[in-house]
Write an enzyme that holds these catalytic residues in place. Structure first.
Site, short mmCIF file in Angstrom:
data_model
loop_
_atom_site.label_atom_id
_atom_site.label_comp_id
_atom_site.label_asym_id
_atom_site.label_seq_id
_atom_site.Cartn_x
_atom_site.Cartn_y
_atom_site.Cartn_z
N HIS A 58 0.66 -1.08 0.12
CA HIS A 58 0.04 -0.11 -0.17
C HIS A 58 1.03 1.20 -0.18
O HIS A 58 2.03 1.28 0.30
CB HIS A 58 -0.90 -0.02 1.11
CG HIS A 58 -1.96 -1.00 1.37
ND1 HIS A 58 -3.15 -0.92 2.14
CD2 HIS A 58 -2.22 -2.23 0.73
CE1 HIS A 58 -3.61 -1.94 1.86
NE2 HIS A 58 -3.41 -2.72 0.94
N GLU A 60 0.73 3.88 1.77
CA GLU A 60 1.51 4.11 3.29
C GLU A 60 2.70 3.36 3.65
O GLU A 60 3.68 3.90 4.30
CB GLU A 60 0.39 4.12 4.23
CG GLU A 60 -0.79 4.85 4.03
CD GLU A 60 -1.88 4.20 3.58
OE1 GLU A 60 -1.67 3.43 2.23
OE2 GLU A 60 -3.17 4.13 3.63
N CYS A 88 -6.20 1.78 6.08
CA CYS A 88 -6.93 0.65 6.35
C CYS A 88 -6.11 -0.03 7.72
O CYS A 88 -5.35 0.77 8.18
CB CYS A 88 -6.58 -0.37 5.50
SG CYS A 88 -4.76 -1.05 5.29
N CYS A 91 -2.34 -0.34 7.53
CA CYS A 91 -1.68 0.81 7.55
C CYS A 91 -1.61 1.79 8.79
O CYS A 91 -0.63 2.16 9.02
CB CYS A 91 -1.98 1.54 6.43
SG CYS A 91 -1.63 0.81 4.59
#
Length: 173
Positions: A58, A60, A88, A91
């Protein structure tokens, strides 16, 4: 919490949006993130799940890894993280573990957001660290890039189905 002005927040979110555009150019879900420390960008990232076939890639996660590498420290205690979509659980957990001080996000994520929408892992008092959280920074722009991406994706799938159906019909003739 630092004393960032709204203009500064929007500037940094604009840089996160630029990261999201990099993901979009690769046909990835357009989410971007940056990490800022003392007014300097120390980490950047954008989604790469489709290219890596790795669920952990992801925006992040890349931004946090990059930031830690830049300062040669796993603690991001005075850093701000800007991300175009509400983080999410994975993260948010990485932000707690790396001790990010402030998290700013653009669009809320009603299906998976853990920075205030479904729950707020970033301010959970049972953890040894919590972060200041603020959503809605350039929310329209952050939401629009995602909406347009998924609209195009649906159109492409619809067109592909139509072509497959036409090919099926022509094979029967």
């Amino acid at each position: 919490m630092t004393d960032l002005t709204q203009t500064e927040k929007e500037f940094y979110m604009g840089l996160a949006l630029a990261e999201a555009q990099k993901a979009e150019a690769l046909a990835e879900v357009p989410i971007g993130a940056i990490v800022v420390l003392d007014g300097e960008i120390i980490g950047r990232g954008h989604n790469l799940r489709e290219h890596t076939q790795d669920a952990t890639t992801h925006a992040e996660m890349f931004a946090i890894k990059s930031a830690c590498h830049t300062i040669d420290n796993w603690r991001l205690e005075n850093a701000q993280l800007f991300v175009t979509l509400e983080p999410c659980a994975m993260c948010s957990g990485a932000m707690v573990l790396s001790r990010v001080a402030e998290v700013y996000f653009g669009a809320a994520d009603p299906k998976g957001g853990t920075a205030g929408t479904l729950m707020n892992l970033l301010t959970e008092e049972h953890f040894n660290h919590s972060a200041y959280v603020e959503g809605g920074i350039l929310a329209e722009e952050c939401g629009a890039i995602l909406t347009n991406f998924f609209r195009k994706l649906r159109e492409q799938k619809k067109a592909a189905k139509k072509i497959a159906k036409l090919e099926e019909i022509s094979e029967k003739d």
